[in-house]
Design a protein around this motif. Sequence first.
Motif, PDB file in Angstrom:
ATOM      1  N   SER A 166       0.811  -1.224   0.000  1.00  0.00           N
ATOM      2  CA  SER A 166       0.000   0.000   0.000  1.00  0.00           C
ATOM      3  C   SER A 166       0.840   1.267   0.000  1.00  0.00           C
ATOM      4  CB  SER A 166      -0.944   0.001   1.206  1.00  0.00           C
ATOM      5  OG  SER A 166      -0.211  -0.024   2.411  1.00  0.00           O
ATOM      6  N   LEU A 193      -6.181   1.615  -0.063  1.00  0.00           N
ATOM      7  CA  LEU A 193      -7.211   1.254   0.916  1.00  0.00           C
ATOM      8  C   LEU A 193      -7.805  -0.119   0.622  1.00  0.00           C
ATOM      9  CD1 LEU A 193      -8.814   4.777   1.226  1.00  0.00           C
ATOM     10  CD2 LEU A 193      -7.705   3.504   3.087  1.00  0.00           C
ATOM     11  N   SER A 197      -7.700  -1.340   4.469  1.00  0.00           N
ATOM     12  CA  SER A 197      -8.822  -0.412   4.648  1.00  0.00           C
ATOM     13  C   SER A 197      -8.642   0.504   5.860  1.00  0.00           C
ATOM     14  CB  SER A 197     -10.130  -1.194   4.788  1.00  0.00           C
ATOM     15  OG  SER A 197     -10.078  -2.047   5.918  1.00  0.00           O
ATOM     16  N   LEU A 203      -6.274   7.273   4.070  1.00  0.00           N
ATOM     17  CA  LEU A 203      -7.540   7.951   4.360  1.00  0.00           C
ATOM     18  C   LEU A 203      -7.349   9.461   4.460  1.00  0.00           C
ATOM     19  CD1 LEU A 203      -8.972   5.425   6.953  1.00  0.00           C
ATOM     20  CD2 LEU A 203     -10.032   6.022   4.754  1.00  0.00           C
TER      21      LEU A 203
END
Length: 215
Positions: A166, A193, A197, A203
Amino acid sequence: KEALVDFDQALELNPEFTAAWNNRGLVHLAHQDYQAAVTDFGKAATIDGTYADALNNRGFAKFKMGQLSEALSDLKRTVELKPDYTTAWNNCGLVYMEQKEYALAIEAFSQACQLAPNDIRWLTHRREALKRLGRYTEAGSDTEKIRWLTTLQQLTQQTLKQPSVSSVWIARARHLADGSEFNAAVNDYARALTLNSADHEALAGRAEVWLKMGE
C-alpha cells in the motif's frame, strides 16, 4: 530481415496494400536506409493520398536526409489531415529547429504538449526551443514538469514491482496530488485502501484530495 521477407511477399500478393508499403518503410527507417524508406512511404501515400501515417513517416525520413522543405511539406499535410497527430506536430517542430525557426518550433511542440501533456519528449524539445529564444522562465517551467514526470515514471515502476504494497500506491498518490492530478491520486489512494482499509495515511491523503476537488 524476416520482416522484410514478409512485407515483400505481402506486396507481391497485393501491390496496393498501403500498410505493407508503410511498414516496410519503417523497417528501412530502422536500418537508417532513408532513401528506401522514402520510396516505400511514397508508394503508400501515392496509393492513398490521405494516409497520414505514411506522410508523417516520409516527412521524418526526409528530415533525417536533410531535405527540410520537402519534409515540412509532408508533415504539414499530415496535421491538416489529422490535427491530433501528436508525433507529426513534434516532427514539424524538429524541422523548424533545424531551420532555426525557433518560434515556429515552439508552436509545433506546444501542439504536441497539448495533445499529450505527460510526454517528456515534447516538453524536452520545447524547452530547448525556448532556451534558444532566451525565454528562460518558460523553459524553467518545462524543466519542472519534466522532473515531476520523471519522478512519476519511477513511482509507477515501483507500483508495477510491488502492487500489493500500500505504501507505494500512497507515494504515487501524493506525487499525483502535488501535480494537481487529483482524480488519479484518488484512484491510487483507493488502491492502497483496498490493500489496507484501515491505512490512516491513505484515508487522510484521500480526504485532502477530496477537499481540493471541492468534495
